[in-house]
Design a protein around this motif. Structure first.
Motif, PDB file in Angstrom:
ATOM      1  N   GLU A  35       0.836  -1.205   0.000  1.00  0.00           N
ATOM      2  CA  GLU A  35       0.000   0.000   0.000  1.00  0.00           C
ATOM      3  C   GLU A  35       0.871   1.255   0.000  1.00  0.00           C
ATOM      4  O   GLU A  35       0.624   2.200  -0.750  1.00  0.00           O
ATOM      5  CB  GLU A  35      -0.909  -0.005   1.232  1.00  0.00           C
ATOM      6  CG  GLU A  35      -1.870   1.166   1.286  1.00  0.00           C
ATOM      7  CD  GLU A  35      -2.749   1.119   2.529  1.00  0.00           C
ATOM      8  OE1 GLU A  35      -3.012   2.205   3.066  1.00  0.00           O
ATOM      9  OE2 GLU A  35      -3.161   0.027   2.934  1.00  0.00           O
ATOM     10  N   VAL A  36       1.913   1.256   0.819  1.00  0.00           N
ATOM     11  CA  VAL A  36       2.838   2.395   0.875  1.00  0.00           C
ATOM     12  C   VAL A  36       3.557   2.539  -0.468  1.00  0.00           C
ATOM     13  O   VAL A  36       3.737   3.651  -0.964  1.00  0.00           O
ATOM     14  CB  VAL A  36       3.844   2.237   2.035  1.00  0.00           C
ATOM     15  CG1 VAL A  36       4.921   3.312   1.986  1.00  0.00           C
ATOM     16  CG2 VAL A  36       3.117   2.267   3.371  1.00  0.00           C
ATOM     17  N   PHE A  37       3.948   1.411  -1.062  1.00  0.00           N
ATOM     18  CA  PHE A  37       4.606   1.443  -2.364  1.00  0.00           C
ATOM     19  C   PHE A  37       3.717   2.128  -3.402  1.00  0.00           C
ATOM     20  O   PHE A  37       4.189   2.961  -4.184  1.00  0.00           O
ATOM     21  CB  PHE A  37       4.964   0.022  -2.816  1.00  0.00           C
ATOM     22  CG  PHE A  37       5.508  -0.054  -4.213  1.00  0.00           C
ATOM     23  CD1 PHE A  37       6.783   0.395  -4.508  1.00  0.00           C
ATOM     24  CD2 PHE A  37       4.738  -0.577  -5.244  1.00  0.00           C
ATOM     25  CE1 PHE A  37       7.285   0.334  -5.800  1.00  0.00           C
ATOM     26  CE2 PHE A  37       5.229  -0.656  -6.533  1.00  0.00           C
ATOM     27  CZ  PHE A  37       6.509  -0.189  -6.815  1.00  0.00           C
ATOM     28  N   GLU A  38       2.441   1.812  -3.403  1.00  0.00           N
ATOM     29  CA  GLU A  38       1.519   2.432  -4.357  1.00  0.00           C
ATOM     30  C   GLU A  38       1.378   3.932  -4.098  1.00  0.00           C
ATOM     31  O   GLU A  38       1.280   4.726  -5.037  1.00  0.00           O
ATOM     32  CB  GLU A  38       0.153   1.740  -4.320  1.00  0.00           C
ATOM     33  CG  GLU A  38       0.171   0.320  -4.872  1.00  0.00           C
ATOM     34  CD  GLU A  38       0.716   0.219  -6.300  1.00  0.00           C
ATOM     35  OE1 GLU A  38       0.426   1.111  -7.131  1.00  0.00           O
ATOM     36  OE2 GLU A  38       1.428  -0.755  -6.585  1.00  0.00           O
ATOM     37  N   GLN A  39       1.401   4.337  -2.846  1.00  0.00           N
ATOM     38  CA  GLN A  39       1.363   5.766  -2.521  1.00  0.00           C
ATOM     39  C   GLN A  39       2.640   6.452  -3.007  1.00  0.00           C
ATOM     40  O   GLN A  39       2.583   7.561  -3.550  1.00  0.00           O
ATOM     41  CB  GLN A  39       1.203   5.977  -1.015  1.00  0.00           C
ATOM     42  CG  GLN A  39      -0.141   5.548  -0.486  1.00  0.00           C
ATOM     43  CD  GLN A  39      -0.203   5.583   1.032  1.00  0.00           C
ATOM     44  OE1 GLN A  39       0.809   5.668   1.720  1.00  0.00           O
ATOM     45  NE2 GLN A  39      -1.421   5.515   1.560  1.00  0.00           N
ATOM     46  N   LEU A  40       3.774   5.786  -2.840  1.00  0.00           N
ATOM     47  CA  LEU A  40       5.043   6.335  -3.324  1.00  0.00           C
ATOM     48  C   LEU A  40       5.042   6.444  -4.848  1.00  0.00           C
ATOM     49  O   LEU A  40       5.532   7.433  -5.405  1.00  0.00           O
ATOM     50  CB  LEU A  40       6.208   5.445  -2.868  1.00  0.00           C
ATOM     51  CG  LEU A  40       6.512   5.454  -1.379  1.00  0.00           C
ATOM     52  CD1 LEU A  40       7.459   4.317  -1.027  1.00  0.00           C
ATOM     53  CD2 LEU A  40       7.083   6.784  -0.944  1.00  0.00           C
TER      54      LEU A  40
END
Length: 104
Positions: A35-40
C-alpha cells in the motif's frame, strides 16, 4: 570498448583501497508495504509529470520498495536508501518523507 579513465589510471599507478556499496536483502514485503509502495508511486508519477521526465528518472521501483520497507523520516535515513543521493534528496526528498510524516 572499455577505456580506463584518468581516475582509473591514477588508481593503477598508486593502488589504494576501494569501497563498494553492499546491498542488503530486505525483508519480504507485506500488504502494508504494498500500500505504501503504491502511494510512493503516485507521488513519483505526480513529480514526473511536473518535471516532464519518466518516473524512473525520479526514483526506480527498487528504490520505492526500499522506501516502503524502511519508511525514512530524516535526510540520513533517505540517503541510506539505494538510489537516493544528495541531488535527488534535495530535489525530491521532501515529497517522499512528507508521506511518512503524515502517516504517523
Amino acid at each position: 570498448v572499455l577505456r580506463i579513465t584518468p581516475k582509473g589510471s591514477r588508481f593503477f599507478a598508486h593502488p589504494s583501497s576501494l569501497t563498494m556499496r553492499q546491498y542488503k536483502k530486505g525483508k519480504e514485503p507485506d500488504a502494508q508495504d504494498d500500500e505504501v509502495f503504491e502511494q510512493l508511486r503516485a507521488v513519483r508519477l505526480r513529480l514526473s509529470r511536473k518535471y516532464r521526465v519518466p518516473p524512473y528518472a525520479i526514483f526506480t521501483d527498487r528504490t520505492l520498495h526500499e522506501m516502503a520497507q524502511q519508511r525514512p523520516h530524516t535526510k540520513g535515513e533517505m540517503l541510506a536508501i539505494s538510489g537516493v543521493g544528495e541531488v535527488k534528496y534535495r530535489k525530491f526528498g521532501r515529497y517522499f518523507t512528507a508521506l511518512f510524516k503524515d502517516g504517523e
